[in-house]
Design a protein around this motif. Structure first.
Motif, mmCIF file in Angstrom:
data_model
loop_
_atom_site.group_PDB
_atom_site.id
_atom_site.type_symbol
_atom_site.label_atom_id
_atom_site.label_comp_id
_atom_site.label_asym_id
_atom_site.label_seq_id
_atom_site.Cartn_x
_atom_site.Cartn_y
_atom_site.Cartn_z
ATOM 1 N N VAL A 184 0.831 -1.203 0.000
ATOM 2 C CA VAL A 184 0.000 0.000 0.000
ATOM 3 C C VAL A 184 0.864 1.250 0.000
ATOM 4 C CG1 VAL A 184 -1.910 -1.141 1.168
ATOM 5 C CG2 VAL A 184 -0.172 0.036 2.533
ATOM 6 N N GLY A 185 2.185 1.079 -0.061
ATOM 7 C CA GLY A 185 3.109 2.204 -0.009
ATOM 8 C C GLY A 185 3.810 2.244 1.331
ATOM 9 N N THR A 186 5.004 2.798 1.362
ATOM 10 C CA THR A 186 5.821 2.770 2.570
ATOM 11 C C THR A 186 5.162 3.508 3.724
ATOM 12 O OG1 THR A 186 7.865 2.605 1.287
ATOM 13 C CG2 THR A 186 8.061 3.395 3.544
ATOM 14 N N VAL A 187 4.676 4.720 3.471
ATOM 15 C CA VAL A 187 4.078 5.518 4.552
ATOM 16 C C VAL A 187 2.852 4.824 5.122
ATOM 17 C CG1 VAL A 187 2.977 7.699 5.142
ATOM 18 C CG2 VAL A 187 4.974 7.686 3.638
ATOM 19 N N THR A 283 14.298 0.899 -0.930
ATOM 20 C CA THR A 283 13.251 -0.115 -0.833
ATOM 21 C C THR A 283 11.871 0.516 -0.657
ATOM 22 O OG1 THR A 283 13.686 -0.296 1.545
ATOM 23 C CG2 THR A 283 14.769 -1.883 0.104
ATOM 24 N N ASN A 284 11.706 1.762 -1.073
ATOM 25 C CA ASN A 284 10.393 2.393 -0.980
ATOM 26 C C ASN A 284 9.346 1.541 -1.683
ATOM 27 O OD1 ASN A 284 10.319 4.617 0.606
ATOM 28 N ND2 ASN A 284 10.677 6.103 -1.015
ATOM 29 N N ARG A 285 8.204 1.369 -1.029
ATOM 30 C CA ARG A 285 7.112 0.616 -1.613
ATOM 31 C C ARG A 285 6.157 1.545 -2.336
ATOM 32 N NH1 ARG A 285 8.377 -4.335 -2.219
ATOM 33 N NH2 ARG A 285 6.205 -4.490 -2.907
ATOM 34 N N ARG A 286 5.642 1.074 -3.452
ATOM 35 C CA ARG A 286 4.608 1.803 -4.167
ATOM 36 C C ARG A 286 3.302 1.034 -4.055
ATOM 37 N NH1 ARG A 286 7.125 2.424 -10.029
ATOM 38 N NH2 ARG A 286 7.545 0.227 -9.563
ATOM 39 N N LYS A 287 2.193 1.760 -4.146
ATOM 40 C CA LYS A 287 0.900 1.100 -4.048
ATOM 41 C C LYS A 287 0.705 0.212 -5.254
ATOM 42 C CE LYS A 287 -3.989 1.867 -3.118
ATOM 43 N NZ LYS A 287 -5.046 2.861 -2.834
ATOM 44 N N GLU A 288 0.501 -1.090 -5.008
ATOM 45 C CA GLU A 288 0.397 -2.045 -6.096
ATOM 46 C C GLU A 288 -0.957 -2.751 -6.131
ATOM 47 O OE1 GLU A 288 3.672 -4.721 -5.882
ATOM 48 O OE2 GLU A 288 5.160 -3.123 -5.718
ATOM 49 N N GLY A 289 -1.803 -2.486 -5.192
ATOM 50 C CA GLY A 289 -3.092 -3.167 -5.195
ATOM 51 C C GLY A 289 -3.920 -2.765 -3.994
#
Length: 319
Positions: A184-187, A283-289
């Protein structure tokens, strides 16, 4: 986490069923299962105590002060954690590496130590304000009894209170649960990780402390792509509390010394968080689903935690 194969099935347009992303759904079920297991084990322990009291004539209040009971009370929940973690691995046909059981880069070990130091002392000061706020509503915090830390008992308490929770809670929450919320994203993942960590403990007095710890530990796990640094930070946090109970090395830290300790720990906490947030962003996450695949099955556990938080708060009203 970055570098890992994404085994979730991405939903097509117009879909959004519970099992469109099976790993997220499994993580949610595991969270609810762990909470349910904790409550069932608590009930079984209470019933067992009542039966022992009835057959032996020993008051329950006396039984709950025994060393055996105190150890059982601290390690009992680990049974629920083990069952939940094992279920995830079996259902998803995964190996422990999928839970973050991989060696991180060396820089995350000192980061974990500094994070634990910063959280323990600076947040303890802030958490005192929250306890005062709860006191406005008549809430009085009760202390948790520990087994004896005298002699060899110190090692038993460290194992039960510091080693086991650090290993199993981090595996569950920064391994299984993070697997369900990381996309869902890093934050958002850090905030949700903090909320779940705080609710999971169902402790009004520790609400703020555990929320911030949960956010920070989740961020560290995402950056390190490993649960080992968060296990170290979690262990150090609990171990210092146990060691202070035994040796009382913090009792004499008052006045200017206490202010200096809070200031230094605050600087350490801010420095580590700034580095993790702004400089170590590979390693920042992006919203993928969508998150619904996790939240729907996890909602049962979240609801049970919230209810128990309210029950524990009500029990503390007026002492």
């Amino acid at each position: 986490m970055k570098g890992m194969e994404n085994k979730n099935t991405m939903p097509s347009a117009g879909s959004g069923g519970l099992f469109d992303q099976p790993r997220k759904a499994a993580s949610g079920f595991v969270f609810s299962g762990a909470v349910f297991g904790m409550l069932v084990l608590s009930i079984l322990l209470s019933v067992t105590l009542a039966l022992i009291s009835q057959t032996s004539g020993t008051p329950v209040s006396e039984l709950t002060q025994s060393e055996a009971y105190l150890y059982v009370a601290y390690v009992l929940y680990d049974v629920a954690y083990i069952a939940a973690i094992a279920s995830f691995l079996l259902v998803c046909k995964e190996k422990p590496r999928a839970l973050g059981f991989r060696l991180p880069k060396a820089r995350y070990w000192p980061a974990a130590v500094l994070l634990a130091f910063g959280l323990l002392f600076s947040l303890n000061f802030v958490n005192g304000w929250f306890i005062d706020l709860l006191g406005i509503f008549g809430y009085e915090a009760s202390s948790s009894a520990l087994p004896s830390v005298e002699g060899a008992g110190l090692f038993g308490v460290l194992f039960a209170v510091a080693v086991l929770p650090a290993f199993f809670e981090e595996t569950l929450l920064r391994g299984v649960v993070l697997e369900g919320i990381k996309d869902v994203g890093t934050v958002a993942a850090c905030l949700l990780g903090g909320l779940l960590f705080s609710l999971f403990h169902m402790s009004p007095v520790q609400t703020v402390y555990q929320f911030v710890c949960g956010c920070a530990f989740t961020l560290l796990a995402i950056r390190a792509q490993s649960v080992f640094p968060t296990m170290l930070a979690h262990f150090l946090n609990n171990a210092v509390i146990v060691l202070d109970l035994r040796f009382g090395f913090l009792a004499g830290v008052t006045g200017g010394a206490a202010a200096a300790l809070y200031a230094v720990s605050g600087v350490c906490l801010v420095a580590v968080l700034v580095w993790l947030i702004f400089f170590d962003r590979g390693t920042n996450r992006r919203k993928e689903g969508p998150l619904r695949s996790f939240l729907l099955p996890a909602s049962v556990g979240i609801g049970m935690c919230a209810i128990m938080w309210i029950v524990n708060f009500a029990a503390g009203i007026g002492g």
